[in-house]
Structures are given as C-alpha cells and as structure tokens.
Design an enzyme around this catalytic site. Structure first.
Site, PDB file in Angstrom:
ATOM      1  N   ALA A 186     -33.415  80.712  92.150  1.00  0.00           N
ATOM      2  CA  ALA A 186     -33.661  79.745  91.088  1.00  0.00           C
ATOM      3  C   ALA A 186     -32.798  80.206  89.918  1.00  0.00           C
ATOM      4  O   ALA A 186     -32.871  81.373  89.507  1.00  0.00           O
ATOM      5  CB  ALA A 186     -35.137  79.743  90.712  1.00  0.00           C
ATOM      6  N   ASP A 187     -31.946  79.315  89.434  1.00  0.00           N
ATOM      7  CA  ASP A 187     -31.058  79.668  88.315  1.00  0.00           C
ATOM      8  C   ASP A 187     -31.767  79.407  86.986  1.00  0.00           C
ATOM      9  O   ASP A 187     -32.170  78.270  86.703  1.00  0.00           O
ATOM     10  CB  ASP A 187     -29.764  78.837  88.383  1.00  0.00           C
ATOM     11  CG  ASP A 187     -28.826  79.327  89.482  1.00  0.00           C
ATOM     12  OD1 ASP A 187     -29.129  80.365  90.106  1.00  0.00           O
ATOM     13  OD2 ASP A 187     -27.798  78.658  89.712  1.00  0.00           O
ATOM     14  N   ASN A 247     -25.995  77.062  97.541  1.00  0.00           N
ATOM     15  CA  ASN A 247     -25.014  76.162  96.911  1.00  0.00           C
ATOM     16  C   ASN A 247     -23.947  75.719  97.919  1.00  0.00           C
ATOM     17  O   ASN A 247     -23.593  74.540  97.994  1.00  0.00           O
ATOM     18  CB  ASN A 247     -24.307  76.859  95.742  1.00  0.00           C
ATOM     19  CG  ASN A 247     -25.242  77.180  94.587  1.00  0.00           C
ATOM     20  OD1 ASN A 247     -26.338  76.637  94.504  1.00  0.00           O
ATOM     21  ND2 ASN A 247     -24.815  78.070  93.705  1.00  0.00           N
ATOM     22  N   GLU A 307     -23.863  87.831  98.699  1.00  0.00           N
ATOM     23  CA  GLU A 307     -25.197  87.842  98.080  1.00  0.00           C
ATOM     24  C   GLU A 307     -26.288  88.091  99.118  1.00  0.00           C
ATOM     25  O   GLU A 307     -27.441  88.271  98.743  1.00  0.00           O
ATOM     26  CB  GLU A 307     -25.439  86.509  97.368  1.00  0.00           C
ATOM     27  CG  GLU A 307     -25.959  86.671  95.963  1.00  0.00           C
ATOM     28  CD  GLU A 307     -26.044  85.367  95.223  1.00  0.00           C
ATOM     29  OE1 GLU A 307     -25.607  85.343  94.069  1.00  0.00           O
ATOM     30  OE2 GLU A 307     -26.530  84.364  95.794  1.00  0.00           O
ATOM     31  N   THR A 321      -9.232  81.492  95.271  1.00  0.00           N
ATOM     32  CA  THR A 321      -9.495  80.393  94.341  1.00  0.00           C
ATOM     33  C   THR A 321      -9.129  80.847  92.928  1.00  0.00           C
ATOM     34  O   THR A 321      -9.418  81.982  92.541  1.00  0.00           O
ATOM     35  CB  THR A 321     -10.977  79.949  94.423  1.00  0.00           C
ATOM     36  OG1 THR A 321     -11.815  81.069  94.117  1.00  0.00           O
ATOM     37  CG2 THR A 321     -11.322  79.431  95.809  1.00  0.00           C
ATOM     38  N   ASP A 362     -19.647  72.938  83.261  1.00  0.00           N
ATOM     39  CA  ASP A 362     -19.758  74.378  83.494  1.00  0.00           C
ATOM     40  C   ASP A 362     -19.212  74.691  84.873  1.00  0.00           C
ATOM     41  O   ASP A 362     -19.059  73.796  85.707  1.00  0.00           O
ATOM     42  CB  ASP A 362     -21.187  74.910  83.288  1.00  0.00           C
ATOM     43  CG  ASP A 362     -22.183  74.434  84.329  1.00  0.00           C
ATOM     44  OD1 ASP A 362     -21.941  74.663  85.520  1.00  0.00           O
ATOM     45  OD2 ASP A 362     -23.207  73.849  83.956  1.00  0.00           O
ATOM     46  N   ASP A 415     -18.685  78.415  95.255  1.00  0.00           N
ATOM     47  CA  ASP A 415     -19.581  78.097  96.378  1.00  0.00           C
ATOM     48  C   ASP A 415     -19.251  76.717  96.935  1.00  0.00           C
ATOM     49  O   ASP A 415     -19.277  76.494  98.151  1.00  0.00           O
ATOM     50  CB  ASP A 415     -21.046  78.126  95.920  1.00  0.00           C
ATOM     51  CG  ASP A 415     -21.380  79.376  95.125  1.00  0.00           C
ATOM     52  OD1 ASP A 415     -20.743  80.420  95.376  1.00  0.00           O
ATOM     53  OD2 ASP A 415     -22.252  79.304  94.241  1.00  0.00           O
ATOM     54  N   SER A 436     -16.830  69.697  91.156  1.00  0.00           N
ATOM     55  CA  SER A 436     -18.114  70.376  90.932  1.00  0.00           C
ATOM     56  C   SER A 436     -18.294  70.836  89.488  1.00  0.00           C
ATOM     57  O   SER A 436     -19.423  70.952  89.019  1.00  0.00           O
ATOM     58  CB  SER A 436     -18.266  71.566  91.889  1.00  0.00           C
ATOM     59  OG  SER A 436     -17.461  72.646  91.456  1.00  0.00           O
ATOM     60  N   GLY A 462     -24.901  72.804  85.905  1.00  0.00           N
ATOM     61  CA  GLY A 462     -25.507  73.690  86.892  1.00  0.00           C
ATOM     62  C   GLY A 462     -24.721  73.708  88.190  1.00  0.00           C
ATOM     63  O   GLY A 462     -23.646  73.111  88.303  1.00  0.00           O
TER      64      GLY A 462
HETATM   65  O1  RIB Z   1     -22.068  81.145  92.274  1.00  0.00           O
HETATM   66  C1  RIB Z   1     -23.062  80.669  91.429  1.00  0.00           C
HETATM   67  C2  RIB Z   1     -24.388  81.232  91.836  1.00  0.00           C
HETATM   68  O2  RIB Z   1     -24.356  82.630  91.669  1.00  0.00           O
HETATM   69  C3  RIB Z   1     -25.545  80.759  91.002  1.00  0.00           C
HETATM   70  O3  RIB Z   1     -26.133  79.590  91.480  1.00  0.00           O
HETATM   71  C4  RIB Z   1     -26.471  81.957  90.990  1.00  0.00           C
HETATM   72  O4  RIB Z   1     -27.668  81.760  91.663  1.00  0.00           O
HETATM   73  C5  RIB Z   1     -25.676  83.094  91.617  1.00  0.00           C
HETATM   74  O5  RIB Z   1     -26.045  83.306  92.900  1.00  0.00           O
END
Ligand code: RIB
Length: 295
Positions: A20-21, A51, A148, A210, A237, A243, A273, A278
């Site tokens: 969750a951002d 994402n 991640e 990229t 943003d 992603d 994007s 967000g």
């Molecule tokens: O790449 C962007 C993402 O990085 C975000 O959505 C955040 O959750 C981090 O994982």
C-alpha cells in the site's frame, strides 16, 4: 492458496510484491532531521510486482500473481484491485497475523519521488509459493519479477521457467547485487540508468535500460543494439513508470512481439503512466499506448 494450476492459463505470471503506497506530496526532498508540511496525503495501490502485473493486464495479457499479502485492510485492498484488473489470484497467499507491505513515498513538486519500502508479508515469499504454482509457471509465456521479492522466490521461479522455455524478465529494482546464477536465468533485465551500472559487463542476454523522458536503450550481451527516443509528457508523478515498462514489455512479448517491438510498446506505456497520480492511475490500455505510438 491451493496446489491447483492457474484457473485458466495465464500469459504472464508475476512473482509479485504488493505494497500500500502512503503518498505525501511535498515541495522538495527533505533534509536530514527536517519536518516539512505536505500538500496532500493519499493511500494508493503499489508494489513493483503488483504494478507490473496491472500494467500487463491493462495491455491485454491474462496475468496471474504469485504473492504473499497480509491478513489486513491493505491485503484486502490488493485482492480488490487484482479482481478489478482481472488478475488471477489463485496463488496469492493471505498470511494470517502478518501485515501487508507498505511504501512511504514522498512526491516532490517536480514529479520525482523517494520511497521507503517495508515488505511485510512479502518477505516470506519463497520456494513453497513457487512450488504450488509450478504448473502456472510452466504454461505461461512470460514470468517476471523484481528485486522487491526475495531472491529465493525469483530463482526458483526462473529455474522452472527456463526449463520450460518460458521468457523471464527481471526488473532489478531496487538496486542490489545480483548473483551470476540469477543473471544467467534472465532473458531480459529492465534496470534504470543507476541500477544498470552494476550490471554492465556481466554478460546479461538482454538489458533494456530505462532512461525516463530520454526513452530506453537495448543492450544485448553488453553491446548497445537499439535506442528508442523518449516522449514529452505532462508529468504528474513518475511512481511506477519503471514497473509499467516491465509489465507492458511482458505483455508485448507474450503476444509475440520481437524484443525491439516490445521495447517500443513498453516505452509508450511507461510514457503514458507518468500522466496519472500514483503508480497505476496513468497505466494505459493497449489501445491508448498504440495510439501514442501511431501519433
Ligand atoms: O516502483 C514504484 C513502487 O515502488 C511503488 O508503488 C512502491 O510500492 C514501491 O514498491
């Protein structure tokens, strides 16, 4: 989580992180020890894996996630998102008594950001999650992951994929040392310019670097083979742009595009994007990114 295969065959399987951002908008980067008043705060869907999965699904791929989320409101937010986006969650494990991943994000007035991730339940993703999804991996066209998720999960999935002739894509973000064994299992890596620095000279089969508004560059066996120009966009943003690139690339490869064509498709999707707020609001459909390519 069950030991059955993806309920219908997935084109793209994502070994996915979910966060969750928690996004605060501030004028500029903070100095150490500084407190700054934010313009706004929002909770939005995120996680590099989720994402990319959403980006691939919007580009028309049938996508499944192998993921681990908490038994909490943020975990339920992930399940609701994936259901809305038509993403298969058969191999999404809801971990009892664990928290979902969260990312604390600061977005600056120029659209750039900084991010701190606490992976929560995602830290437990491993061989067992991959084993129960082995049939879904073998029958996919593309398997993708990012840094991640725990490397053990990515290695296990990419070994299965490689043995079955399934294309593997790794977004090596956030930057960290990658073992040679993992690089050798990647068909395509999608680093940004800083992440790429530690990867040059390692003989990666293909690497698409990229470069934000500058576009991207395709390197094959450490030789530059193609560059694709960037596009001038109105940046809201840049959260999730990398992603989006990875997910759109996976979808394009899954529908049979060559690596060069797929890089063009991903470049256009990533450009679009950044026009939304967000990670996922600006992610385009296939028709939207093709319109941009043809414009
Ligand atoms: O790449 C962007 C993402 O990085 C975000 O959505 C955040 O959750 C981090 O994982």
């Amino acid at each position: 989580m069950t030991d059955e295969a993806c309920s219908s065959v997935c084109d793209v399987i994502c070994i996915a992180s979910w966060n969750a951002d928690l996004v605060s908008r501030v004028a500029r980067p903070l100095a150490r020890g500084e407190t700054l008043m934010a313009h706004s705060f929002e909770i939005q869907p995120g996680g590099k894996g989720s994402n990319a999965a959403v980006a691939a699904a919007r580009q028309g791929a049938k996508v499944g996630v192998i993921a681990r989320i908490g038994d909490d409101d943020f975990g339920r937010m992930a399940l609701a998102l994936w259901a809305r986006e038509g993403i298969d969650t058969e191999h999404a494990e809801v971990a009892a008594h664990e928290r979902s991943g969260v990312a604390q994000i600061l977005v600056f007035d120029d659209g750039d950001n900084s991010i701190a991730v606490a992976t929560g339940a995602g830290a437990g993703l491993g061989q067992a999650n991959v084993d129960v999804a082995s049939e879904a991996i073998r029958s996919a066209k593309v398997v993708m992951a990012s840094n991640e998720v725990p490397q053990a999960a990515t290695l296990a999935a990419f070994k299965l994929a490689r043995a079955a002739g399934v294309t593997t894509i790794l977004n090596p973000a956030p930057a960290m040392e990658l073992p040679d064994e993992l690089i050798a299992l990647c068909d395509v890596l999608t680093p940004n310019e800083s992440e790429a620095q530690t990867l040059f000279g390692k003989g990666a089969a293909a690497m698409i670097v990229t470069m934000g508004s500058q576009g991207c560059a395709l390197w094959q066996k450490d030789k530059l083979t193609k560059t694709i120009a960037g596009r001038v966009m109105k940046v809201v943003d840049t959260i999730g742009a990398g992603d989006t690139f990875t997910g759109a690339l996976a979808a394009a490869i899954a529908r049979g595009e060559s690596l060069e064509q797929a890089a063009e498709s991903a470049n256009a999707a990533a450009a679009l994007s950044v026009t939304g707020r967000g990670a996922i609001a600006g992610m385009p459909t296939l028709a939207q990114s093709q319109n941009l390519i043809n414009s």
